[in-house]
Enzyme design. Structure first.
Site, PDB file in Angstrom:
ATOM      1  N   SER A 130      19.448 -18.740  40.124  1.00 52.70           N
ATOM      2  CA  SER A 130      19.628 -18.569  41.725  1.00 52.70           C
ATOM      3  C   SER A 130      20.855 -19.208  42.358  1.00 52.70           C
ATOM      4  O   SER A 130      21.331 -20.192  41.664  1.00 52.70           O
ATOM      5  CB  SER A 130      18.402 -19.464  42.129  1.00 52.70           C
ATOM      6  OG  SER A 130      18.313 -19.362  43.593  1.00 52.70           O
ATOM      7  N   TYR A 144      13.053 -26.529  42.359  1.00 54.32           N
ATOM      8  CA  TYR A 144      13.499 -25.212  42.033  1.00 54.32           C
ATOM      9  C   TYR A 144      14.871 -25.263  41.753  1.00 54.32           C
ATOM     10  O   TYR A 144      15.414 -24.488  40.734  1.00 54.32           O
ATOM     11  CB  TYR A 144      13.049 -24.346  43.171  1.00 54.32           C
ATOM     12  CG  TYR A 144      13.424 -23.022  43.132  1.00 54.32           C
ATOM     13  CD1 TYR A 144      12.837 -22.142  42.304  1.00 54.32           C
ATOM     14  CD2 TYR A 144      14.618 -22.625  43.692  1.00 54.32           C
ATOM     15  CE1 TYR A 144      13.261 -20.761  42.283  1.00 54.32           C
ATOM     16  CE2 TYR A 144      15.164 -21.280  43.697  1.00 54.32           C
ATOM     17  CZ  TYR A 144      14.297 -20.276  42.881  1.00 54.32           C
ATOM     18  OH  TYR A 144      14.784 -19.031  42.699  1.00 54.32           O
TER      19      TYR A 144
END
Length: 238
Positions: A130, A144
């Site tokens: 990501s 995350y």
């Protein structure tokens, strides 16, 4: 024609479903994965459970006649954990995210590297990380961002450590992508404001990420091993 055997995780929806569709071609045998039972070509596994990665790998290997050529680690969760949660709840959210996003990916990478070792053909690993790995994420998503940064570091370590055995590793770092997870996040934090931070003027389509994964899994030159490709509309450039 000797087809390429691929195991891809998290293929039931979003980016993963787009990856599975992009790999639905005559020269590929794909085994997908979902958290619940689904299509015949999908292996169900709850990646939050200990031993799930080994069971998933063993089942995929059996279905693919004992040979896997490419591993795509796409499965992941994006769950908020505000810092004012009770201590035990915050820690549980951290550990669940790390378990699913990073630890299971690491277990599968280890199994893949061991499987690829000693084969002249080697093998490929594509990890879907990501943009958050580099620029961080919201105050409710430290875990995350940390899990995805770990995926990038792991990918580079594998690439450096095993290139001589023709074991190649790549990572893809999407920004916001129009999936269920992103739609919820955009709506909760003011979509227009967040879109203004993307020079392209829109979030990525899952097909754009999937095509990048397909290229790395099948066509990228060996000298590109260790590379990380951003798919974020220039919202973060390195």
């Amino acid at each position: 024609m000797d087809r390429i055997h691929i195991l891809a995780t998290g293929t039931s929806r979003g980016i993963g479903a787009a990856i599975a569709a992009r790999l639905d071609r005559p020269d590929v045998r794909l085994i997908g994965h979902a958290s619940r039972p689904g299509a015949d070509a999908t292996v169900p596994a709850d990646l939050d459970e200990p031993g799930a990665a080994n069971a998933l790998w063993a089942e995929a290997l059996d279905r693919l006649d004992g040979r896997i050529d490419v591993l795509v680690n796409n499965a992941g969760i994006f769950e908020a954990a505000p810092i004012d949660l009770p201590d035990a709840d915050w820690l549980a959210a951290w550990e669940r995210t790390m378990r699913i996003n990073l630890t299971t990916s690491a277990e599968l990478c280890r199994l893949a590297v061991r499987h690829f070792s000693g084969r002249m053909s080697g093998g490929r690993i594509v990890n879907v990380a990501s943009r958050a790995a580099y620029r961080g994420d919201s105050p409710a998503h430290w875990h995350y961002a940390a899990s995805k940064a770990g995926m990038v570091a792991m990918t580079k370590s594998i690439a450096r450590g095993y290139a001589a055995q023709n074991i190649l590793a790549f990572a893809v770092c999407p920004g916001f992508t129009m999936t269920g997870m992103a739609e919820e996040y955009l709506s909760s934090r003011g979509g227009d404001k967040l879109l203004a931070d993307i020079p392209l003027g829109r979030v990525a389509d899952p097909v754009e990420v999937a095509e990048t994964v397909r290229w790395l899994a099948m066509d990228a030159p060996a000298s590109a091993t260790g590379s990380v490709i951003d798919v974020n509309g220039a919202s973060y450039v390195r």
